[in-house]
Design a protein around this motif. Structure first.
Motif, mmCIF file in Angstrom:
data_model
loop_
_atom_site.group_PDB
_atom_site.id
_atom_site.type_symbol
_atom_site.label_atom_id
_atom_site.label_comp_id
_atom_site.label_asym_id
_atom_site.label_seq_id
_atom_site.Cartn_x
_atom_site.Cartn_y
_atom_site.Cartn_z
ATOM 1 N N GLY A 1 -22.865 22.069 -25.983
ATOM 2 C CA GLY A 1 -23.644 21.007 -25.353
ATOM 3 C C GLY A 1 -25.076 20.979 -25.842
ATOM 4 N N LYS A 2 -25.687 22.141 -25.939
ATOM 5 C CA LYS A 2 -27.064 22.215 -26.443
ATOM 6 C C LYS A 2 -27.127 21.802 -27.906
ATOM 7 N N ALA A 3 -26.143 22.233 -28.705
ATOM 8 C CA ALA A 3 -26.119 21.852 -30.126
ATOM 9 C C ALA A 3 -26.047 20.337 -30.282
ATOM 10 N N CYS A 4 -25.248 19.692 -29.444
ATOM 11 C CA CYS A 4 -25.150 18.227 -29.492
ATOM 12 C C CYS A 4 -26.475 17.586 -29.086
ATOM 13 N N ILE B 1 -24.986 6.788 -24.488
ATOM 14 C CA ILE B 1 -24.033 7.810 -24.928
ATOM 15 C C ILE B 1 -23.758 8.762 -23.766
ATOM 16 N N LEU B 2 -22.507 9.083 -23.575
ATOM 17 C CA LEU B 2 -22.120 10.099 -22.604
ATOM 18 C C LEU B 2 -21.281 11.148 -23.328
ATOM 19 N N ILE B 3 -21.741 12.374 -23.305
ATOM 20 C CA ILE B 3 -20.952 13.469 -23.861
ATOM 21 C C ILE B 3 -20.510 14.367 -22.707
ATOM 22 N N ASN B 4 -19.228 14.297 -22.388
ATOM 23 C CA ASN B 4 -18.644 15.146 -21.358
ATOM 24 C C ASN B 4 -18.276 16.482 -22.004
ATOM 25 N N ASN B 5 -19.205 17.407 -21.929
ATOM 26 C CA ASN B 5 -19.015 18.702 -22.577
ATOM 27 C C ASN B 5 -18.711 19.824 -21.582
ATOM 28 N N ALA B 6 -19.348 19.784 -20.427
ATOM 29 C CA ALA B 6 -19.188 20.861 -19.447
ATOM 30 C C ALA B 6 -17.734 20.995 -19.020
ATOM 31 N N SER B 7 -17.258 22.229 -18.974
ATOM 32 C CA SER B 7 -15.892 22.458 -18.495
ATOM 33 C C SER B 7 -15.724 23.918 -18.120
ATOM 34 N N ALA B 8 -14.699 24.169 -17.321
ATOM 35 C CA ALA B 8 -14.379 25.528 -16.895
ATOM 36 C C ALA B 8 -13.197 26.034 -17.706
ATOM 37 N N LEU B 9 -13.206 27.325 -18.001
ATOM 38 C CA LEU B 9 -12.201 27.929 -18.878
ATOM 39 C C LEU B 9 -11.200 28.753 -18.071
#
Length: 243
Positions: free
Chosen positions: A31-34, A105-113
């Motif tokens: 997310g930070k890289a994006c 722009i919406l980047i849905n990056n956050a997720s649980a593993l």
């Protein structure tokens, strides 16, 4: 390995000056890289994540990342967001529109593993990953699309895998796949429902594990197979007209 098309010298980075991107989970890793990649292209960034106080296993906060992005010459808005809470998502979108007047722009990056077999998956863990991954990304997309439609421009990008039909791909990943494929379907739905209206939906998924805090904390596979997180920075700068 990058595709031949991505290596074309004719491809140029898009000028995103004045555009606004919401990136969930932007305090570290992919997310930070994006966020950095888009900021280098002139895009203002909304850092939407939970971390407000740095921890040993969770470096970076919404405030430290926002400051880093501002040093690149763009505006950055840190917003604390727990994707399990719809009110947090609504407040993030509200603050974004209040400050910038648009969402491009919406980047849905956050997720649980969670990589475990069905029998080893407690229902509270299943509820956690589906509420963050599937429901959270759907809710964010649900609220952003009408705002994008007003400007006839929008890019929904979900960090999720291509849909799998081979049953063997689910071994040890069933709950996780359900949650991540839901993200993929949201991107496909956005593309289908807004076709011809200047809005696209896409997914981005690495061929192997990306080195991040999650891959370190969960010890995902052998480190020799990990790609560096700045791979995403390179891809966003060298993909054919991603924005």
């Amino acid at each position: 390995m990058a595709s031949p098309g991505a290596l074309s010298p004719k491809l140029k980075a898009a000028d995103l000056s004045g555009k606004v991107a919401i990136i969930t989970g932007a305090t570290r890793g992919i997310g930070k890289a994006c966020a950095i990649a888009l900021a280098k292209q002139g895009c203002n960034i909304v850092v939407a994540a939970k971390t407000t106080t740095e921890q040993a296993t969770l470096p970076g906060t919404i405030y430290s990342v926002a400051e880093e992005l501002q040093q690149l010459g763009v505006q950055a808005l840190p917003v604390k967001v727990d994707l399990r809470k719809f009110d947090d998502i609504k407040e993030c979108v509200r603050q974004t529109v209040e400050k910038f007047g648009r969402i491009d722009i919406l980047i849905n990056n956050a997720s649980a593993l969670w990589w475990q077999r069905i029998e080893d998956t407690p229902m509270n863990k299943y509820d956690l990953i589906t509420s963050i991954n599937t429901r959270g990304s759907f809710a964010m997309t649900h609220l952003c699309l009408p705002i994008m439609a007003k400007n006839k421009y929008g890019r929904v990008i979900n960090m999720s895998p291509p849909l799998q039909t081979d049953f063997r791909a689910y071994k040890g990943f069933t709950a996780y796949n359900i949650s991540k494929f839901g993200m993929t379907m949201s991107a496909l739905g956005a593309a289908a429902e807004y076709e011809g209206q200047g809005i696209t939906g896409n997914t981005l998924w690495p061929a192997t594990v990306i080195e991040s805090q999650a891959s370190k904390n969960f010890e995902l596979g052998g480190r020799e197979m990990w790609r560096k997180v700045d791979y995403y920075d390179w891809q966003l700068h060298h993909s054919p007209d991603p924005f």
